[in-house]
Design a protein around this motif. Structure first.
Motif, mmCIF file in Angstrom:
data_model
loop_
_atom_site.group_PDB
_atom_site.id
_atom_site.type_symbol
_atom_site.label_atom_id
_atom_site.label_comp_id
_atom_site.label_asym_id
_atom_site.label_seq_id
_atom_site.Cartn_x
_atom_site.Cartn_y
_atom_site.Cartn_z
ATOM 1 N N GLY A 102 0.956 -1.300 -0.021
ATOM 2 C CA GLY A 102 -0.151 -0.035 0.003
ATOM 3 C C GLY A 102 0.988 1.202 0.137
ATOM 4 N N SER A 103 0.881 2.037 1.236
ATOM 5 C CA SER A 103 1.581 3.152 1.206
ATOM 6 C C SER A 103 2.675 3.162 2.040
ATOM 7 C CB SER A 103 0.895 4.399 1.428
ATOM 8 O OG SER A 103 0.214 4.319 2.605
ATOM 9 N N ASP A 104 2.842 1.934 2.807
ATOM 10 C CA ASP A 104 3.778 1.709 3.976
ATOM 11 C C ASP A 104 4.853 0.837 3.175
ATOM 12 O OD1 ASP A 104 2.139 2.952 5.877
ATOM 13 O OD2 ASP A 104 1.181 1.034 5.846
ATOM 14 N N PRO A 105 6.156 1.377 3.310
ATOM 15 C CA PRO A 105 7.407 0.867 2.869
ATOM 16 C C PRO A 105 7.952 -0.319 3.654
ATOM 17 C CG PRO A 105 7.980 2.892 3.759
ATOM 18 C CD PRO A 105 6.526 2.671 3.993
ATOM 19 N N PHE A 106 7.094 -1.363 3.857
ATOM 20 C CA PHE A 106 7.598 -2.384 4.775
ATOM 21 C C PHE A 106 8.618 -3.337 4.344
ATOM 22 C CE2 PHE A 106 2.966 -2.613 6.702
ATOM 23 C CZ PHE A 106 3.376 -1.397 7.497
ATOM 24 N N HIS A 107 9.098 -3.325 3.045
ATOM 25 C CA HIS A 107 9.779 -4.591 2.565
ATOM 26 C C HIS A 107 11.078 -4.042 2.106
ATOM 27 C CE1 HIS A 107 6.283 -7.222 2.563
ATOM 28 N NE2 HIS A 107 5.623 -5.935 1.837
ATOM 29 N N ILE A 108 12.176 -4.528 2.397
ATOM 30 C CA ILE A 108 13.664 -4.389 1.763
ATOM 31 C C ILE A 108 13.682 -5.436 0.765
ATOM 32 C CG2 ILE A 108 15.963 -4.206 1.798
ATOM 33 C CD1 ILE A 108 15.354 -2.750 4.645
ATOM 34 N N SER A 109 14.039 -5.268 -0.523
ATOM 35 C CA SER A 109 14.259 -6.299 -1.597
ATOM 36 C C SER A 109 15.633 -6.294 -2.096
ATOM 37 C CB SER A 109 13.139 -6.040 -2.753
ATOM 38 O OG SER A 109 13.554 -6.795 -3.711
ATOM 39 N N VAL A 110 16.102 -7.454 -2.258
ATOM 40 C CA VAL A 110 17.416 -7.702 -2.822
ATOM 41 C C VAL A 110 17.136 -8.598 -4.221
ATOM 42 C CG1 VAL A 110 19.940 -8.487 -2.769
ATOM 43 C CG2 VAL A 110 18.666 -7.385 -0.647
ATOM 44 N N ALA A 111 17.265 -8.199 -5.365
ATOM 45 C CA ALA A 111 17.116 -8.724 -6.401
ATOM 46 C C ALA A 111 18.143 -8.836 -7.594
ATOM 47 C CB ALA A 111 15.705 -8.172 -7.056
ATOM 48 N N ARG A 112 19.050 -7.911 -7.267
ATOM 49 C CA ARG A 112 20.135 -8.134 -8.412
ATOM 50 C C ARG A 112 20.906 -9.014 -8.403
ATOM 51 N NH1 ARG A 112 22.222 -1.680 -9.092
ATOM 52 N NH2 ARG A 112 20.092 -0.910 -9.731
ATOM 53 N N ARG A 113 21.332 -9.820 -9.603
ATOM 54 C CA ARG A 113 21.974 -11.297 -9.467
ATOM 55 C C ARG A 113 23.235 -11.013 -8.626
ATOM 56 N NH1 ARG A 113 22.604 -12.384 -14.987
ATOM 57 N NH2 ARG A 113 20.474 -13.102 -15.040
ATOM 58 N N ALA A 114 24.241 -10.016 -8.697
ATOM 59 C CA ALA A 114 25.430 -10.051 -7.895
ATOM 60 C C ALA A 114 25.095 -9.965 -6.454
ATOM 61 C CB ALA A 114 26.327 -8.814 -8.323
ATOM 62 N N SER A 115 23.971 -9.320 -6.291
ATOM 63 C CA SER A 115 23.752 -9.043 -4.600
ATOM 64 C C SER A 115 23.235 -10.261 -3.994
ATOM 65 C CB SER A 115 22.736 -7.710 -4.588
ATOM 66 O OG SER A 115 23.517 -6.661 -4.897
ATOM 67 N N VAL A 116 22.092 -10.782 -5.010
ATOM 68 C CA VAL A 116 21.787 -12.056 -4.433
ATOM 69 C C VAL A 116 22.684 -13.300 -4.468
ATOM 70 C CG1 VAL A 116 20.197 -14.074 -5.128
ATOM 71 C CG2 VAL A 116 19.406 -11.788 -5.396
ATOM 72 N N ALA A 117 23.553 -13.213 -5.115
ATOM 73 C CA ALA A 117 24.959 -14.220 -4.904
ATOM 74 C C ALA A 117 25.588 -13.875 -3.746
ATOM 75 C CB ALA A 117 25.801 -14.035 -6.206
ATOM 76 N N LEU A 118 25.930 -12.555 -3.551
ATOM 77 C CA LEU A 118 26.345 -12.358 -2.152
ATOM 78 C C LEU A 118 25.616 -12.636 -0.828
ATOM 79 C CD1 LEU A 118 28.145 -8.677 -2.401
ATOM 80 C CD2 LEU A 118 29.027 -10.655 -1.564
ATOM 81 N N MET A 119 24.325 -12.423 -1.082
ATOM 82 C CA MET A 119 23.641 -12.988 0.313
ATOM 83 C C MET A 119 23.672 -14.321 0.270
ATOM 84 S SD MET A 119 21.924 -10.169 1.397
ATOM 85 C CE MET A 119 20.259 -10.578 2.044
ATOM 86 N N ASP A 120 23.677 -15.396 -0.954
ATOM 87 C CA ASP A 120 23.551 -16.679 -0.801
ATOM 88 C C ASP A 120 24.717 -17.235 -0.086
ATOM 89 O OD1 ASP A 120 21.067 -16.890 -2.109
ATOM 90 O OD2 ASP A 120 21.783 -17.378 -4.066
ATOM 91 N N ALA A 121 25.937 -16.644 -0.399
ATOM 92 C CA ALA A 121 27.202 -16.929 0.158
ATOM 93 C C ALA A 121 27.355 -16.767 1.599
ATOM 94 C CB ALA A 121 28.422 -16.167 -0.564
ATOM 95 N N HIS A 122 26.514 -15.475 2.093
ATOM 96 C CA HIS A 122 26.735 -15.324 3.434
ATOM 97 C C HIS A 122 25.620 -15.342 4.428
ATOM 98 C CE1 HIS A 122 30.711 -13.354 2.736
ATOM 99 N NE2 HIS A 122 30.319 -12.901 1.683
ATOM 100 N N ILE A 123 24.414 -15.403 3.681
ATOM 101 C CA ILE A 123 23.103 -15.680 4.459
ATOM 102 C C ILE A 123 22.876 -17.144 4.535
ATOM 103 C CG2 ILE A 123 20.837 -15.075 4.906
ATOM 104 C CD1 ILE A 123 22.842 -12.652 5.063
ATOM 105 N N GLY A 124 22.569 -17.838 3.653
ATOM 106 C CA GLY A 124 22.228 -19.182 3.693
ATOM 107 C C GLY A 124 20.889 -19.375 3.979
ATOM 108 N N PRO A 125 20.373 -20.778 4.109
ATOM 109 C CA PRO A 125 19.181 -21.123 4.147
ATOM 110 C C PRO A 125 18.777 -20.979 5.758
ATOM 111 C CG PRO A 125 20.622 -22.876 3.989
ATOM 112 C CD PRO A 125 21.333 -21.831 3.874
ATOM 113 N N LYS A 126 17.385 -20.604 5.917
ATOM 114 C CA LYS A 126 17.055 -20.531 7.318
ATOM 115 C C LYS A 126 16.986 -21.735 8.076
ATOM 116 C CE LYS A 126 13.401 -16.733 7.216
ATOM 117 N NZ LYS A 126 12.158 -16.379 7.388
ATOM 118 N N CYS A 127 17.330 -21.604 9.363
ATOM 119 C CA CYS A 127 17.525 -22.587 10.457
ATOM 120 C C CYS A 127 16.271 -23.029 10.911
ATOM 121 C CB CYS A 127 18.744 -22.192 11.320
ATOM 122 S SG CYS A 127 20.110 -21.789 10.704
#
Length: 129
Positions: free
Chosen positions: A104-129
């Protein structure tokens, strides 16, 4: 591990009374130094608690034909402006490109969608426990 104390807010002021999104959430100097030293651990905690990795999709017209295109994306959702700022500032610190999405009008979400940034997140964040 669980901790119970009526004085927890003395050490961790962000654990005060009331709803998180209605009060100030900020890190003490000693907490910020830890986040600065271990930003990926901080982000892992945020995304494992209030985030997710999803497969997003869209369609595109390619050669006159509509084709489905899928791509991975990380989302972090929190009503607190302060908590989202802690997340986005830390993402910027580690070189992850992010955008804000609104519900709606509330900015509740932060999105990471660029390929290089997703790859960085995959390397450091990993699956939820």
């Amino acid at each position: 591990m669980k901790v119970y104390s009526n004085h927890l807010w003395c050490l961790f002021p962000q654990h005060g009374r009331g709803k998180k999104h209605e009060r100030l959430i900020e890190l003490s100097d000693w907490q910020q130094r830890i986040v600065d030293a271990y930003p990926w651990r901080f982000l892992r905690g945020l995304f494992h608690s209030d985030g997710c990795r999803v497969t997003n999709w869209t369609t595109r017209l390619v050669g006159g034909e509509r084709k489905r295109y899928e791509y991975p994306r990380y989302l972090f959702t929190n009503k607190s402006d302060d908590i989202r700022k802690l997340c986005s500032d830390t993402l910027t610190q580690v070189g992850v490109a992010w955008t804000t999405l609104a519900r709606g009008s509330d900015p509740f979400h932060i999105s990471v969608a660029r390929r290089a940034s997703v790859a960085l997140m995959d390397a450091h964040i990993g699956p939820k426990c």
